[in-house]
Motif scaffolding. Structure first.
Motif, short mmCIF file in Angstrom:
data_model
loop_
_atom_site.label_atom_id
_atom_site.label_comp_id
_atom_site.label_asym_id
_atom_site.label_seq_id
_atom_site.Cartn_x
_atom_site.Cartn_y
_atom_site.Cartn_z
N LYS A 24 -4.48 -13.69 -30.46
CA LYS A 24 -5.72 -13.76 -29.36
C LYS A 24 -6.78 -14.72 -29.62
N ILE A 25 -6.95 -15.10 -30.84
CA ILE A 25 -8.22 -15.64 -31.28
C ILE A 25 -7.95 -17.13 -31.22
N TRP A 26 -9.01 -17.90 -30.80
CA TRP A 26 -9.28 -19.47 -30.83
C TRP A 26 -10.35 -19.62 -31.87
N LEU A 27 -9.51 -20.24 -32.97
CA LEU A 27 -10.60 -20.51 -34.03
C LEU A 27 -11.00 -22.04 -34.08
N ILE A 28 -12.45 -22.07 -33.74
CA ILE A 28 -13.02 -23.29 -33.76
C ILE A 28 -13.87 -23.82 -34.48
N GLY A 29 -13.90 -25.23 -34.98
CA GLY A 29 -14.89 -25.54 -35.91
C GLY A 29 -14.91 -27.37 -36.05
N GLU A 30 -15.57 -27.86 -36.84
CA GLU A 30 -15.53 -29.29 -37.11
C GLU A 30 -15.27 -29.61 -38.63
N THR A 31 -16.18 -29.77 -39.76
CA THR A 31 -16.05 -30.42 -40.88
C THR A 31 -16.11 -29.13 -41.79
N GLY A 32 -16.34 -27.99 -41.20
CA GLY A 32 -16.39 -26.72 -42.01
C GLY A 32 -17.88 -26.22 -42.45
N ASN A 33 -18.94 -27.26 -42.42
CA ASN A 33 -20.09 -27.24 -42.85
C ASN A 33 -21.16 -27.51 -41.65
N ASP A 34 -20.66 -27.83 -40.37
CA ASP A 34 -21.68 -28.54 -39.56
C ASP A 34 -21.17 -27.82 -38.08
N ALA A 35 -22.21 -28.11 -36.93
CA ALA A 35 -22.02 -27.76 -35.57
C ALA A 35 -22.71 -28.65 -34.85
N LYS A 36 -22.09 -29.75 -34.37
CA LYS A 36 -22.92 -30.54 -33.75
C LYS A 36 -22.02 -31.61 -32.82
N TYR A 80 -15.80 -19.12 -34.83
CA TYR A 80 -16.41 -20.47 -35.28
C TYR A 80 -16.06 -20.44 -36.96
N TYR A 81 -15.48 -21.31 -37.45
CA TYR A 81 -15.76 -21.57 -38.88
C TYR A 81 -16.71 -22.35 -39.54
N ILE A 82 -17.48 -21.96 -40.34
CA ILE A 82 -18.65 -22.68 -40.85
C ILE A 82 -19.14 -22.19 -42.23
N THR A 83 -19.62 -22.91 -43.02
CA THR A 83 -20.15 -22.19 -44.28
C THR A 83 -21.66 -22.69 -44.53
N GLY A 84 -22.50 -22.10 -45.37
CA GLY A 84 -23.64 -22.64 -45.88
C GLY A 84 -24.76 -21.61 -44.96
N ARG A 85 -25.85 -21.86 -45.86
CA ARG A 85 -27.24 -20.98 -45.24
C ARG A 85 -28.00 -22.24 -44.60
N VAL A 115 -16.78 -17.61 -42.86
CA VAL A 115 -17.12 -18.46 -43.87
C VAL A 115 -15.87 -19.56 -44.15
N THR A 116 -16.18 -20.95 -44.03
CA THR A 116 -15.02 -21.85 -44.06
C THR A 116 -14.40 -21.53 -45.47
N ASN A 117 -13.11 -21.57 -45.51
CA ASN A 117 -12.17 -21.66 -46.61
C ASN A 117 -12.40 -19.98 -47.70
N SER A 118 -12.89 -19.19 -46.93
CA SER A 118 -13.02 -17.78 -47.29
C SER A 118 -11.57 -17.12 -47.28
N PHE A 119 -11.21 -16.06 -47.74
CA PHE A 119 -10.11 -15.40 -47.75
C PHE A 119 -10.03 -14.65 -46.14
N ARG A 120 -11.20 -14.55 -45.59
CA ARG A 120 -11.17 -13.97 -44.27
C ARG A 120 -10.70 -15.00 -43.27
N HIS A 121 -11.16 -16.42 -43.57
CA HIS A 121 -10.82 -17.55 -42.95
C HIS A 121 -9.51 -17.83 -42.92
N LYS A 122 -8.76 -17.51 -44.04
CA LYS A 122 -7.21 -17.57 -44.07
C LYS A 122 -6.58 -16.60 -43.13
#
Length: 408
Positions: free
Chosen positions: A49-61, A82-87, A102-109
């Motif tokens: 049921k999930i729609w996993l959305i994102g861009e380059t993994g570290n941004d949102a614009k 939304y997948y994204i990393t960094g503070r 968090v991008t590329n985390s095990f939870r992301h997988k």
């Protein structure tokens, strides 16, 4: 040693067959990780049921953020993550909107394998397994998640001949977003090979909020694109390139500086590609009338809205400005080199379809800027007609159209 390494990486990236083989090997080598993540995904609460959305993994614009925002505001019933990393400010902004991973985390997988749709502006960044694009993942592990679909949100308008990199055999995208009728016809053509129904003319999601924003006529922004054939050059070699010299000379032109001072217009240097972003210090803009913009700390839509005029060479970001009837110009000082070393000409012909005049020299471009300022940045009629021919819909319903396709 660094020179040799850079050259090898560049050659590998340009050798599509070699790159493809390496990616397949990397995908196979990660079977233990993929399989363990798949087992965990079987027990995920919102599986399929999930729609996993994102861009380059570290941004949102870009279109990822725009479509995620649309879903959170208009369709909160959708399990959008939304997948994204960094503070970063971008990460905080998305965290305030809704669920993230968090991008590329095990939870992301795990979430990736539990999803129904992967929606991204980019291919490789959205796949949380080392070195894989959607095609490699689908070929090696499609049997594990046969119902998982990839929606390419795109990050611009395809106007050049990009068949070598974006044909269906290379991407395997389930859905491919286009913005204009010409782009739709191009991508739907036989040479690209996409199955019927895969190419969608919904429009870019980021265009919707542009019309709702408050536009201004305060700034001019210069956004040259990168040259792939300079990727293996170190800084000492880069500054000797014609590309660097032409842009440097324009930015340091006394005539341009005098014009900006006299007109009280702000001028921003905002190259969108990360390869030139990291080389901005080489342009030595401290103490000039030019202000550089960092892509990591800026909002592209705000730049569009606050700019009265946009100058580029070949970047498709000019379509965003044209969408709002903004004044534009092209600075094409190396067309033959660009065509031979980067992209071949496609359906879009600059002389026939371009949204502004084509300038091939520094003086010609500065004269065009003078002309634009004198006209209060009003767009010329012939270019307005080209824009009308290009964009047949401006209804703020691009995200809505995509949502309708994905839920029918």
């Amino acid at each position: 040693m660094n020179k040799i390494k850079a050259t090898l990486i560049y050659r590998m990236k340009r050798n599509l067959k070699l790159k493809d083989h390496i990616k397949i090997v990397l995908a196979i080598a990660q079977f233990p990780v993929v399989f363990v993540a798949f087992i965990f995904s079987l027990f995920y609460q919102d599986r399929k049921k999930i729609w996993l959305i994102g861009e380059t993994g570290n941004d949102a614009k870009d279109n990822g953020l725009a479509f995620f925002s649309y879903l959170r505001n208009r369709h909160p019933e959708v399990k959008a993550i939304y997948y994204i990393t960094g503070r970063t400010d971008a990460a905080k902004q998305v965290n305030d909107m809704g669920p993230t991973v968090v991008t590329n985390s095990f939870r992301h997988k795990v979430i990736f394998l539990a999803s129904h749709y992967i929606l991204s502006t980019h291919d490789g960044y959205s796949i949380p397994f080392l070195g894989s694009n959607w095609r490699e993942f689908k070929r090696v592990y499609g049997w594990l998640v046969p119902e998982l679909k990839f929606v390419f949100l795109n990050h611009g308008v395809n106007k050049d001949d990009m068949v070598d990199n974006t044909n269906y055999k290379r991407t395997q995208f389930d859905y491919y977003i286009t913005s204009t009728n010409d782009e739709y016809n191009e991508m739907s053509s036989e040479k690209y090979g996409y199955p019927d129904g895969s190419i969608l003319e919904t429009g870019l999601a980021r265009y919707d909020p542009l019309q709702d924003g408050e536009s201004s006529k305060e700034n001019i922004v210069f956004m040259p694109t990168w040259r792939y054939y300079l990727a293996d050059k170190n800084d000492a070699e880069f500054v000797k390139s014609d590309y660097f010299k032409k842009i440097y000379a324009f930015l340091h032109s006394p005539r341009l500086a005098n014009l900006l001072q006299k007109s009280n217009i702000k001028f921003y240097f905002f190259p969108p590609h990360h390869e030139i972003q990291k080389r901005i210090p080489l342009f030595d803009l401290a103490g000039t009338e030019i202000t550089p913009i960092n892509t990591e700390s800026s909002n592209f839509s705000e730049v569009v809205l606050k700019s009265a005029m946009m100058i580029t060479d070949y970047s498709s970001v000019i379509f965003d400005f044209a969408y709002l009837y903004k004044r534009t110009a092209y600075f094409q000082f190396d067309l033959s080199a660009y065509r031979s070393g980067q992209y071949k000409e496609g359906y879009f012909k600059y002389n026939r379809d371009g949204f502004g005049p084509i300038c091939t020299s520094e003086d010609e471009l500065i004269s065009e800027i003078e002309k634009a300022i004198a006209a209060n940045f009003e767009i010329e009629e012939k270019y307005a007609k080209r824009i009308d021919r290009t964009f047949t819909r401006r209804d703020n319903k691009n995200s809505e159209r995509l949502f309708s396709v994905l839920t029918k």
